[in-house]
Design a protein around this motif. Structure first.
Motif, short mmCIF file in Angstrom:
data_model
loop_
_atom_site.label_atom_id
_atom_site.label_comp_id
_atom_site.label_asym_id
_atom_site.label_seq_id
_atom_site.Cartn_x
_atom_site.Cartn_y
_atom_site.Cartn_z
N GLU A 355 0.63 -1.48 -0.10
CA GLU A 355 -0.41 0.04 0.10
C GLU A 355 0.56 1.03 0.20
N SER A 356 0.00 2.63 0.10
CA SER A 356 0.67 3.88 -0.61
C SER A 356 2.03 3.55 1.01
N GLY A 357 2.84 4.31 1.84
CA GLY A 357 3.81 4.63 2.93
C GLY A 357 4.18 3.56 3.10
N CYS A 358 3.84 2.28 1.88
CA CYS A 358 5.14 1.06 2.38
C CYS A 358 6.41 1.10 2.24
N GLY A 359 6.65 2.17 1.30
CA GLY A 359 8.17 1.83 1.40
C GLY A 359 8.70 1.83 -0.21
N LYS A 360 7.78 1.03 -1.30
CA LYS A 360 8.28 1.13 -2.26
C LYS A 360 8.41 1.99 -3.15
N SER A 361 8.12 3.01 -3.02
CA SER A 361 8.64 3.49 -3.94
C SER A 361 9.58 4.86 -4.29
N THR A 362 10.02 4.16 -2.54
CA THR A 362 11.11 5.20 -1.94
C THR A 362 12.02 4.47 -1.74
#
Length: 612
Positions: A355-362
């Motif tokens: 989900e958003s905020g899980c750190g995948k894009s970072t």
């Protein structure tokens, strides 16, 4: 819904009746119709879905009903009645009383609908004070009751908070509370879950169904997601290029859809669990919208080279400091990425999902060094990217490219697409301008466009075409690894299928390695060789696609899968396992030391995090 219930709804006088609706816009002195001769009705307590892709006219239809189009540049013809009143004949002063009182609307992006300068409580109370005869104290009490009704935790304490303090899912709940404040007869929901993660989407859909059962509100649901349609709609209107091409009970539309476009929409929907018979990623079937016929899905030939990883990530960690007070004292950290490790091989797709905020894009940005990691190593073809200086990193970026979610934001509107594709090629000194023109033409052909399109500007292309252009620009440097960050999540279902097929074809022909970042579990199952599930900055489960989807071990993986809408109206009344809590906060105290995580083996290459 049973046949008896459906007949009862149809027998009742409709809450909304739309007859021969035609909406035109003034363009270059001429009236051009964008919605033509649309007719449907919504019975008391019924949910009707209008489904279609971008440009089909579904949102214009909803805005026409609300009379929210600019009167000097639009023209609405036909008949729209709400509770027996002809809305098109009402003066604007009377229409203002109808909006928010008899009919309310929820829009796709809540942050564009909520005023950032006013508290959540004040904005909902305003709707009550505007339409109801009540004091400020009564309005506040009713607002808190509405916030509790839409499952906002600690509603009373959050009355005075501002929109930016709420997550996307919570802001959408606030919009629903505001829309329901005056107990409208009709609720129009225009793509209310498109921008939300799958678990939050599930919660919002369950919430709308629950409130509809309690209040008896009629719902007009606008969407392009057939899974959502199957789950929430009693009847469905299919729109294509401004026209209504098919209408009927949702079960009939899904099981016995007659129009080729309806069948094309349904064929392009990825179904979770449909990959059990396949070992490798599967192309989406190409559907002819004129005939509704699709080709046979084809497995992508295996080009994965397992001798040595092309990308190795070990112990990657990124935290963001939180400062507060007059002197900027450090009082906490966001643990965005915490000790993440994985390998990626040539020709392989590894999906990071969560989900958003899980750190995948970072994680993706840290690998590219668009943000600097705090700890860990990122090795590409044996070279540690984190140890490279600026010049060396610039050279290494030829091997690792990134495709972002929003192609329009990624392209300079002042540059032609030919210039945009050629720019990185020329900047890296890979050839002369004449050679760059040849590369641009070749890249445009590779992504299914034509060389003559190089002279056009980004605004002249559709969303799917712009994403193809971004892929062409990334390919111009002949990379070995592509980080695709939510690269198809904003696209309509058939365009999404086309872009994914393109990526799979390019992977096969160029032996590309993809780090595919997504929250769409059904798409991830379709395109992946391996899957890594992220939660609160950590990988909680990783393994081959078939193992993770066929035998999920971590509770969070099972939660993600359970929340995926199933395009089957026969399961419409099932309540999914969608807990009302959202993703926990990754914020920790400044001195917090994360515990050492333990992993258990579930099978060959399949690991999951265990408590303790």
């Amino acid at each position: 819904m049973t046949a008896t219930e459906t007949k009862t709804l149809q027998a009742a006088a409709p809450v909304l009746s739309v007859q021969n609706l035609t909406t035109s816009f003034l363009v270059d002195g001429e009236w051009r119709p964008v919605v033509r001769d649309v007719s449907f009705s919504v019975a008391p307590g019924e949910t009707v879905a209008i489904v279609g892709e971008s440009g089909s006219g579904k949102s214009v239809t909803s805005l026409s009903i609300m009379r929210l189009l600019q009167p000097d540049s639009s023209r609405i013809e036909g008949r729209i009645t709400l509770g027996g009143r002809d809305l098109l004949s009402l003066p604007e002063s009377e229409m203002r009383k109808v909006r928010g009182n008899d009919v309310s609307m929820i829009f796709q992006e809540p942050m564009t609908s909520l005023n950032p300068l006013f508290t959540i409580g004040d904005q909902i109370s305003e709707a009550l004070l505007c339409h109801k005869d009540m004091s400020a104290a009564q309005a506040k009490a009713e607002t808190i009751r509405l916030l509790e009704k839409v499952r906002i935790p600690s509603a009373a304490s959050r009355f005075d908070e501002y929109p930016h303090r709420f997550s996307g899912g919570m802001r959408q709940r606030v919009m629903i509370a505001m829309a329901l404040a005056s107990k409208p007869k009709l609720l129009i929901a225009d793509e209310p879950t498109t921008a939300l993660d799958v678990t939050i989407q599930g919660q919002i859909l369950d919430l709308i169904k629950m409130l509809q059962d309690e209040e008896g509100t009629s719902v007009l649901f606008i969407t392009h997601d057939m899974g959502v349609v199957a789950e929430i709609a009693d009847r469905t209107v299919v729109m294509y290029r401004g026209e209504q091409v098919e209408t009927g009970a949702t079960a009939d539309i899904f099981h016995r859809g007659r129009h080729p476009y309806t069948r094309a929409l349904l064929s392009a929907v990825p179904v979770l669990g449909s990959m059990q018979a396949y070992e490798r990623p599967l192309r989406f079937p190409v559907v002819n919208t004129a005939t509704g016929l699709s080709d046979t899905p084809v497995e992508v030939p295996d080009t994965v080279t397992k001798d040595r990883p092309i990308l190795e990530v070990k112990g990657l960690t990124k935290r963001f400091d939180i400062h507060s007070g007059l002197f900027g004292r450090l009082n906490g950290r966001v643990h965005a990425v915490e000790n993440v490790s994985f390998d990626l091989f040539a020709g392989e797709t590894l999906s990071l999902v969560g989900e958003s905020g899980c750190g995948k894009s970072t994680t993706g940005r840290a690998i590219m060094r668009l943000i600097e990691p705090d700890q860990g190593s990122v090795t590409v073809e044996g070279r540690d990217m984190l140890a490279l200086d600026k010049r060396e990193m610039r050279e290494m970026r030829k091997s690792v490219q990134m495709i972002f979610q929003d192609p329009f934001a990624s392209l300079n509107p002042r540059m032609t697409v030919g210039q945009a594709i050629a720019e990185p090629y020329l900047e890296h000194g890979m050839g002369a301008p004449r050679e760059a023109r040849e590369v641009v033409a070749d890249m445009l052909r590779k992504v299914g466009l034509t060389p003559d399109m190089a002279s056009r500007y980004p605004h002249e292309f559709s969303g799917g075409q712009r994403q193809r252009i971004c892929i062409a620009r990334a390919l111009a440097l002949q990379p070995k690894v592509i980080v695709a960050d939510e690269s198809v999540s904003a696209l309509d279902v058939s365009i999404k299928a086309q872009v994914i097929n393109l990526m799979l074809d390019l992977q096969q022909s160029l032996n590309l390695a993809f780090l595919f970042i997504s929250h769409d579990m059904a798409v991830v199952e379709r395109v992946s060789h391996r899957v890594a599930v992220m939660y609160l900055g950590e990988i909680v489960e990783i393994g081959p696609r078939a193992a993770v989807f066929g035998n999920p071990q971590h509770d969070y993986t099972r939660k993600l899968m359970a929340a995926v809408p199933v395009p089957d109206p026969d399961r419409r009344r099932e309540k999914r396992m969608a807990a009302s809590d959202e993703l926990k906060s990754p914020i920790r105290a400044a001195g917090y030391v994360p515990p050492k995580r333990r992993y258990q083996v579930a099978g060959e290459g399949h690991f999951f995090q265990i408590a303790g």
